[in-house]
Enzyme design. Sequence first.
Site, PDB file in Angstrom:
ATOM      1  N   ASP A  63     -27.245  33.045  11.632  1.00  9.64           N
ATOM      2  CA  ASP A  63     -25.812  33.332  11.609  1.00  9.64           C
ATOM      3  C   ASP A  63     -25.145  32.679  10.399  1.00  9.64           C
ATOM      4  O   ASP A  63     -25.544  31.599   9.969  1.00  9.64           O
ATOM      5  CB  ASP A  63     -25.164  32.807  12.895  1.00  9.64           C
ATOM      6  N   GLY A  64     -24.130  33.330   9.880  1.00 16.65           N
ATOM      7  CA  GLY A  64     -23.322  32.734   8.827  1.00 16.65           C
ATOM      8  C   GLY A  64     -23.398  33.412   7.474  1.00 16.65           C
ATOM      9  O   GLY A  64     -22.806  32.932   6.503  1.00 16.65           O
ATOM     10  N   ASN A  65     -24.084  34.546   7.373  1.00 16.96           N
ATOM     11  CA  ASN A  65     -24.182  35.242   6.086  1.00 16.96           C
ATOM     12  C   ASN A  65     -22.807  35.652   5.557  1.00 16.96           C
ATOM     13  O   ASN A  65     -22.503  35.487   4.372  1.00 16.96           O
ATOM     14  CB  ASN A  65     -25.068  36.488   6.217  1.00 16.96           C
ATOM     15  N   ASN A 111     -24.275  44.942  16.977  1.00 22.85           N
ATOM     16  CA  ASN A 111     -24.001  45.037  15.537  1.00 22.85           C
ATOM     17  C   ASN A 111     -23.668  46.452  15.075  1.00 22.85           C
ATOM     18  O   ASN A 111     -23.188  46.641  13.949  1.00 22.85           O
ATOM     19  CB  ASN A 111     -25.182  44.500  14.724  1.00 22.85           C
ATOM     20  N   ARG A 230     -29.772  27.728  16.077  1.00 27.07           N
ATOM     21  CA  ARG A 230     -28.652  28.577  15.691  1.00 27.07           C
ATOM     22  C   ARG A 230     -27.947  27.949  14.504  1.00 27.07           C
ATOM     23  O   ARG A 230     -27.538  26.785  14.548  1.00 27.07           O
ATOM     24  CB  ARG A 230     -27.649  28.762  16.826  1.00 27.07           C
ATOM     25  N   SER A 238     -25.394  34.415  22.197  1.00 20.04           N
ATOM     26  CA  SER A 238     -25.194  35.778  21.674  1.00 20.04           C
ATOM     27  C   SER A 238     -26.182  36.811  22.197  1.00 20.04           C
ATOM     28  O   SER A 238     -26.732  37.607  21.437  1.00 20.04           O
ATOM     29  CB  SER A 238     -25.225  35.745  20.139  1.00 20.04           C
ATOM     30  N   GLU A 249     -35.150  24.209  24.207  1.00 14.51           N
ATOM     31  CA  GLU A 249     -34.268  23.205  23.619  1.00 14.51           C
ATOM     32  C   GLU A 249     -33.420  23.913  22.562  1.00 14.51           C
ATOM     33  O   GLU A 249     -33.949  24.700  21.763  1.00 14.51           O
ATOM     34  CB  GLU A 249     -35.082  22.079  22.971  1.00 14.51           C
TER      35      GLU A 249
END
Length: 298
Positions: A63-65, A111, A230, A238, A249
């Site tokens: 995540d985070g692009n 998406n 994540r 998600s 974990e």
Amino acid sequence: MLTLRRKEDFGEAFRTTVSHTKMHKTLQVPAPGSLGPVTPEEARLLEKLDLTRLPRHVAVIMDGNGRWAQKRHLPRIAGHRSGTQSARTTIETCARLKIEALTLYAFSVENWRRPKAEIDFLMQLLREYLRKEMPLIQKNEIRMRFLGRIGELPSGVQKDVREAMEKTAGNQGMVLCVALNYGGRAEIVDAMNAILEERNGHGPAERISEEQLARYLYTEGLPDPDLLIRTSGEMRVSNFLLWQIAYAEIFVTETLWPDFNRARLLEALLEFQKRERRYGGIREGEAALEKPARAAGH
């Protein structure tokens, strides 16, 4: 209508891959120098890492692009393209560390709500990535699997997916799962529908056990993830591997995916080794230390 949950929809490539996965049970410990040249930071992290206690299966929500690109005043697609390097680094590092399976969340069923131009770019980027990275995948003896409703993807993507599975089915190293058009709830629905379709009214209406349902999940034959990573700091799963991560974990990092390098992966593995995994039980010796509960009024 079931679009692509059943194993026969994958063809022989899926059956061969699962067969090899089930045979891959022997614990393999990486050699200390298996990662090749390392930075000083990576060397310090590796010194602390116990190579005999690595997770068997690592799952990653990449995540985070978009935020990475936005911070640099670039289009979102620039973030997606940059993120492929982080994927490459993570895949190769996990393979060299002899981790049994790695699952990357590439494209979710949700998406499809994104702009068509971005979706088209992501599909093209995936096809380009499979072609460019196949030599690296083969060199590291990686076997590829794809989790999700692949039959709903564009025909060209379906073709490349099947070819990637066929080309790598005989490899003996890490299993690389790419979650593509994937949703955790959709996976469980597909598994239940596959069980009902197989029964088709024949025999008694027996209760479905956890073990039976697990045989119909996309991840059949693989161990459940021990570690879920994540990136980007978001505190949610998600709709990713909802059944399989029951006892995983979870490691959340503020690092955006395009900045997730080998050192950040080693940090996640170190954090995993600090956790005490009890699977709902209690720490050994803890019961003896507890005082017995008193009845009311005493």
